[in-house]
Design a protein around this motif. Structure first.
Motif, PDB file in Angstrom:
ATOM      1  N   ALA A 269       2.072 -17.130  -7.388  1.00 46.72           N
ATOM      2  CA  ALA A 269       1.146 -16.039  -7.106  1.00 46.72           C
ATOM      3  C   ALA A 269       0.317 -16.319  -5.858  1.00 46.72           C
ATOM      4  O   ALA A 269       0.052 -15.408  -5.054  1.00 46.72           O
ATOM      5  N   ASN A 270      -0.113 -17.569  -5.670  1.00 48.87           N
ATOM      6  CA  ASN A 270      -0.927 -17.905  -4.494  1.00 48.87           C
ATOM      7  C   ASN A 270      -0.163 -17.653  -3.202  1.00 48.87           C
ATOM      8  O   ASN A 270      -0.719 -17.152  -2.218  1.00 48.87           O
ATOM      9  N   ALA A 271       1.115 -17.999  -3.189  1.00 50.41           N
ATOM     10  CA  ALA A 271       1.934 -17.791  -1.998  1.00 50.41           C
ATOM     11  C   ALA A 271       2.148 -16.296  -1.750  1.00 50.41           C
ATOM     12  O   ALA A 271       2.065 -15.828  -0.609  1.00 50.41           O
ATOM     13  N   ALA A 272       2.424 -15.546  -2.814  1.00 49.86           N
ATOM     14  CA  ALA A 272       2.621 -14.098  -2.677  1.00 49.86           C
ATOM     15  C   ALA A 272       1.355 -13.432  -2.163  1.00 49.86           C
ATOM     16  O   ALA A 272       1.401 -12.542  -1.294  1.00 49.86           O
ATOM     17  N   ASP A 273       0.203 -13.866  -2.661  1.00 51.92           N
ATOM     18  CA  ASP A 273      -1.076 -13.299  -2.210  1.00 51.92           C
ATOM     19  C   ASP A 273      -1.338 -13.626  -0.739  1.00 51.92           C
ATOM     20  O   ASP A 273      -1.841 -12.781   0.019  1.00 51.92           O
ATOM     21  N   ALA A 274      -1.001 -14.856  -0.344  1.00 49.59           N
ATOM     22  CA  ALA A 274      -1.223 -15.262   1.049  1.00 49.59           C
ATOM     23  C   ALA A 274      -0.339 -14.451   1.998  1.00 49.59           C
ATOM     24  O   ALA A 274      -0.784 -14.044   3.081  1.00 49.59           O
TER      25      ALA A 274
END
Length: 287
Positions: A269-274
């Motif tokens: 999720a952190n990568a997708a948000d970034a």
């Protein structure tokens, strides 16, 4: 059962119920009940209570070895789940209309911050990407939608402009009736927005050429084959030689850029948000 297994391991380490009770901390009867529950669940005797203090039976020693392995596996699983660094494959869909160099650079920069991430980036028309996302074939998708539909996951607005061969001086009133167009094939998001803004009468739109590649589209426009569409943010950085902007007056050619994310991304999720945030920054028009 995990608590009972931990109690058995502690018993093997301490050698007595009293010492186990002190370490947990529990009462001695509570520790005894945990051992008894484990015996009942496994259907075997783990302690030889004829000895003082009790000692592990042969079955107890075998269960102890397996218990240590199980508890170590559980601990490793917890560590894996708690690891904040995204790793694994992230499948992202990107609308064709956003697949230019500036957006590509923004995505590459965001993904580079996650060295354990393996990015699978696929471009397509928004309708196709949304369908693939809903089928679970994509973990995230950044698509274009009508700007009049408010979405909580919107990243920004993509404003389109109309371009023509330099010196043509097209009047907007003639754009839908007399002028030819150089456009991407259906179901191009920009083309659908243009049709909607001109009243949705497809027969009024004369398409001289359908070309998906943006650079080739602009070359056709430059050679005078018709009007074209391009993101205003790109035109603001400088039009290619031989092209000029058409004054679209009050014609609304805006599309909403929306990020779709699976609820099951977990550490990804952190990568997708970034990545979504980077795209949102890239589509802003510099003022």
């Amino acid at each position: 059962m995990l608590e009972e297994l931990r109690t058995l391991v502690l018993f093997a380490e301490e050698g007595s119920i009293q010492n186990v009770a002190r370490r947990l901390p529990l009462t001695q009867p509570a520790v005894t009940r945990q051992i008894q529950r484990l015996e009942e669940m496994l259907g075997t005797t783990l302690l030889d209570r004829r000895q003082k203090p009790p000692r592990l039976t042969a079955a107890g020693s075998e269960v102890l070895a397996r218990a240590k392995h199980i508890l170590a596996s559980v601990q490793a699983l917890k560590a894996f789940a708690a690891d904040a660094e995204p790793q694994g494959v992230l499948r992202v869909g990107l609308a064709h209309g956003l697949s230019d160099a500036s957006v590509a650079g923004a995505i590459a920069g965001a993904a580079a911050a996650f060295p354990k991430l393996s990015l699978r980036l696929k471009t397509g028309w928004s309708a196709e990407l949304i369908e693939q996302f809903e089928r679970g074939q994509l973990d995230a998708a950044i698509v274009l939608r009508p700007a009049d539909r408010q979405c909580s996951d919107a990243l920004g607005i993509e404003r389109l402009c109309i371009v023509e061969a330099g010196g043509t001086e097209t009047h907007l009133a003639d754009a839908g009736t007399h002028m030819s167009w150089v456009l991407s094939p259906e179901p191009c998001d920009a083309r659908q927005k243009l049709l909607s803004s001109l009243g949705g009468e497809r027969h009024r739109l004369v398409v001289a050429a359908e070309i998906q590649d943006p650079a080739m589209q602009m070359e056709w426009v430059r050679r005078g084959h018709g009007l074209g569409l391009m993101p205003l943010r790109l035109a603001a950085r400088g039009l290619p030689d031989g092209l000029a902007l058409v004054d679209i007056e009050d014609l609304d050619l805006s599309l909403q850029v929306v990020a779709l994310r699976s609820p099951h991304l977990n550490r990804l999720a952190n990568a997708a948000d970034a990545i979504a945030k980077a795209v949102g920054e890239a589509i802003k028009i510099e003022t």
